[in-house]
Enzyme design. Structure first.
Site, short mmCIF file in Angstrom:
data_model
loop_
_atom_site.label_atom_id
_atom_site.label_comp_id
_atom_site.label_asym_id
_atom_site.label_seq_id
_atom_site.Cartn_x
_atom_site.Cartn_y
_atom_site.Cartn_z
N CYS A 94 4.30 1.41 11.28
CA CYS A 94 5.16 2.06 10.29
C CYS A 94 5.94 3.23 10.86
O CYS A 94 6.84 3.76 10.23
CB CYS A 94 4.32 2.53 9.11
SG CYS A 94 3.39 1.18 8.36
N ALA A 112 0.81 -1.22 0.00
CA ALA A 112 0.00 0.00 0.00
C ALA A 112 0.85 1.27 0.00
O ALA A 112 0.43 2.29 -0.54
CB ALA A 112 -0.95 0.00 1.20
N THR A 134 9.77 -7.51 -12.70
CA THR A 134 9.25 -8.88 -12.76
C THR A 134 8.29 -9.13 -11.60
O THR A 134 8.64 -8.89 -10.45
CB THR A 134 10.40 -9.90 -12.70
OG1 THR A 134 11.29 -9.64 -13.78
CG2 THR A 134 9.88 -11.33 -12.80
N GLN A 154 -6.21 -1.01 5.62
CA GLN A 154 -6.79 -1.59 6.83
C GLN A 154 -8.20 -2.13 6.62
O GLN A 154 -8.69 -2.91 7.43
CB GLN A 154 -6.81 -0.55 7.96
CG GLN A 154 -5.45 -0.14 8.46
CD GLN A 154 -4.74 -1.24 9.23
OE1 GLN A 154 -5.34 -2.22 9.66
NE2 GLN A 154 -3.44 -1.10 9.39
#
Length: 380
Positions: free
Chosen positions: A324, A70, A238, A178
């Site tokens: 985070c 995200a 990739t 979330q």
């Protein structure tokens, strides 16, 4: 370990892991290589994964591009509009409680010449859609509002905001990391133009996410990563086949389990809150009491430093806010942005109940949190 930190990450579901495993060791071909008999299954599995993710959010598979998570999706959705900014439509609107990656991406695009309006939420964590409408002007390009907050679990009035954006001909992006797999989402009914998703928030693997981009009318984004032009020339590199396959399987499981899990986690959450409130004096809940994720509980315990509480829990894993930003032990900017006092913010804990949480787990957590709070209070 009683794991109650499911907002920071979730355990990979065994069914997801089982589905991924062959693509590490047996079916390891490059999905972008020549069309051989061995590659066809891989290409089909990636297509299936896209379709499952799309189905989970009410989109088409052609509208899903894979990213690393995200954070990358949020950056692409915001910074990818740089060419529009250079042409003059340069106003962005967001909230002071958004995820750091959204706020930082907006800061960077502001340096590049954009005008950014950051609105303050109310004390309950919600924004009034009218406030967004008042701040839209003729140069407004994008409104970016997360569906559910990563700390408080507060769910914003996304449908109403999406309606306003559509009427005003403004792009609407939402960080749904979330919310996906936890509550029902339909990007068409909610008038969402772009949406960021992360697999590890709903029992998929880490390192894989997606950005939903509405197909018609086409949204023109500038890629952040240049290269071979994979992912419709918007995200080169990739594709990590095992992660894509696992992401798709996690989406498939969530489609069938969503309603049942919503109910289960809400019952356990309410039971936990009721008993903590009974055992520990003066607990307060942070954020709107009902307009929140069913699995979320964010509370403050007066007289207790949340970091001390977390450090002293031997079996129960909880957190004091966003994973985070947890390397920088500082007051939660989300709770501070809601207007809560320093004392309330510093005593806050975030609990996230998950798919594998049992009532026995909750009872153990209740006892350990209660005992630890009493011990810390008696020690002054």
């Amino acid at each position: 370990m009683i794991y109650l930190d499911n907002h920071s990450t979730t355990q990979v579901d065994n069914r997801v892991f089982k589905k991924m495993r062959p693509y590490f060791t047996e079916k390891f071909n490059n999905p972008h290589s020549q069309n051989t008999i061995h590659n066809r299954d891989i290409v089909n599995q990636i297509s299936r994964a896209r379709a499952m993710i799309a189905k989970l959010i009410g989109a088409k598979k052609e509208e899903i591009i894979f990213t690393s998570g995200a954070t990358e999706s949020n950056n692409l959705a915001i910074k990818g509009l740089k060419s529009h900014v250079l042409r003059g439509k340069n106003h962005f609107i967001s909230l002071n409680t958004e995820h750091k990656c959204v706020l930082e991406a907006l800061r960077k695009i502001e340096i590049a010449g954009a005008k950014v309006t950051i609105l303050n939420v109310k004390r309950n964590g919600l924004i009034d859609p009218v406030d967004i409408e008042k701040n839209i002007n003729k140069n407004t390009l994008l409104v970016s509002i997360m569906i559910a907050n990563n700390e408080t679990g507060v769910i914003q009035p996304i449908r109403e905001i999406g309606k306003i954006c559509k009427e005003k001909n403004v792009l609407f992006h939402t960080d749904a990391a979330q919310a996906v797999g936890k509550i029902q989402i339909n990007v068409k009914k909610m008038n969402i133009d772009m949406m960021s998703i992360s697999a590890h928030k709903f029992y998929g693997p880490k390192g894989i996410g997606a950005l939903y981009i509405r197909q018609y009318p086409r949204i023109r984004l500038t890629p952040l990563i240049d290269g071979g032009g994979q992912e419709i020339s918007l995200r080169s590199g990739t594709l990590p086949v095992p992660l894509c396959v696992g992401f798709g399987e996690a989406a498939k499981i969530s489609i069938s389990k969503l309603q049942k899990e919503k109910l289960k986690t809400k019952i356990l959450r309410d039971y936990l809150y009721k008993n903590l409130k009974k055992n520990i004096k003066n607990i307060s809940i942070n954020g709107h009491i009902s307009k929140r994720l069913p699995a979320n509980l964010n509370i403050s315990i007066p007289g207790i430093n949340s970091e001390k509480l977390i450090e002293n829990l031997k079996n129960t894993v909880i957190s004091s806010g966003s994973a985070c930003t947890s390397n920088n032990i500082e007051a939660s900017y989300v709770l501070t942005g809601m207007g809560l006092s320093k004392e309330v913010v510093n005593s806050s804990i975030r609990i996230g109940i998950g798919r594998f949480t049992t009532k026995k787990d909750i009872n153990i957590a209740i006892k350990e949190i209660t005992d630890t709070v009493k011990k810390l209070r008696s020690n002054g």
